[in-house]
Enzyme design. Sequence first.
Site, short mmCIF file in Angstrom:
data_model
loop_
_atom_site.label_atom_id
_atom_site.label_comp_id
_atom_site.label_asym_id
_atom_site.label_seq_id
_atom_site.Cartn_x
_atom_site.Cartn_y
_atom_site.Cartn_z
N VAL A 1 -3.76 -2.38 0.47
CA VAL A 1 -3.80 -2.58 -0.99
C VAL A 1 -3.11 -1.34 -1.58
O VAL A 1 -3.70 -0.57 -2.34
CB VAL A 1 -5.25 -2.70 -1.51
CG1 VAL A 1 -5.26 -3.31 -2.91
CG2 VAL A 1 -6.11 -3.54 -0.57
N HIS A 2 -1.85 -1.15 -1.22
CA HIS A 2 -1.11 0.11 -1.42
C HIS A 2 -1.44 0.86 -2.72
O HIS A 2 -1.95 1.98 -2.69
CB HIS A 2 0.40 -0.14 -1.38
CG HIS A 2 0.87 -0.88 -0.17
ND1 HIS A 2 0.94 -0.29 1.08
CD2 HIS A 2 1.28 -2.16 -0.01
CE1 HIS A 2 1.39 -1.18 1.95
NE2 HIS A 2 1.61 -2.31 1.32
N ASP A 3 -1.10 0.26 -3.86
CA ASP A 3 -1.15 1.00 -5.13
C ASP A 3 -2.55 1.42 -5.54
O ASP A 3 -2.73 2.43 -6.22
CB ASP A 3 -0.50 0.17 -6.24
CG ASP A 3 0.99 -0.01 -6.03
OD1 ASP A 3 1.60 0.85 -5.37
OD2 ASP A 3 1.56 -1.00 -6.51
N THR B 1 -4.71 2.73 -3.79
CA THR B 1 -5.11 4.00 -3.17
C THR B 1 -4.84 5.18 -4.12
O THR B 1 -5.55 6.19 -4.07
CB THR B 1 -4.38 4.25 -1.84
OG1 THR B 1 -2.97 4.27 -2.06
CG2 THR B 1 -4.74 3.21 -0.80
#
Length: 322
Positions: free
Chosen positions: A250-252, A254
């Site tokens: 859930v890249h963004d 983080t």
Amino acid sequence: MTATSAQAAQKIDLIIDTDPGADDVVALLFALASPQELNVRALTTVSGNVRLDKTSRNARLAREWAGREEVPVYAGAPKPLMRTPIYAENIHGEEGLSGVAVHEPKAGLTQGNAVNYLIDTLKVAQPHSITIAMLGPQTNLALALIQAPEIVRGIKEVVIMGGAHFNGGNITPVAEFNLFADPQAAEVVLKSGVKLTYLPLDVTHKILTSEARLKQIAAINNNAGKLVSNILNEYVKGDMEHYGLAGGPVHDATVIAYLLKPELFTGRSVNVVVDSREGPTFGQTIVDWYDGLGAPKNAFWVENGDAQGFFDLLTERLARLK
């Protein structure tokens, strides 16, 4: 100092620059559900995962879903500084939001341009007072820095989702999408001397969904939980298949977790350069992890994180929304 005043003193004045995108919408809901720690001054949108008109609509949708219509949304750069625009509809879907139906939000864009907003705001800000979370290509901030380099004094820190070193890339063997989409912009930001923190694929590929973690979010049983659950169930499929992972990143989101609870993450100060030359390494972040060059350290590179701690924090915050 009371706990409340200590908290108030630590509140982060934040501008979120974004190209929503599924994981960006999760990040925006996460941030907008955390007003005690994050004073979100504005959302600024950029072309990236999808075209600017769609990223701007999706940012306004996230704001509407969070019940935070008072936060202004400014549209910014419709294309990268120099390169041909690229998009990621294959990952995020035609509308930039997989798993949920999109509509035209009630509240419109704020008049004015994101780049001018950044310049005007940072020029008058207290020295080193505003944090910028960058969830997409860095075009808006680069344009602002090119036009008004003095705005660096208003910036406290720029926290970027982007880049890859140990993990390898996700759009080429070596490049991560946000950097590949506008490496020249990333170079401008890297050379500006602002305090930089990178959350690259190295860490985002360690903070993965699982059946239990997705159930944890669905069990919140409010609209925000349902939205995030539906978005992630659809969005993570591509990465799970492509990389053979048991869950998806859930890249963004983080970046928001890092701002709220930096102790969930570890990394080190390094020298980073971006390759902007045409060729197979275009958009690669070259990270001097072992300080072999002895070059000045210009970024903090986050390399590891507490996955369950991340999902617990995300769940707790989404539960605050409707």
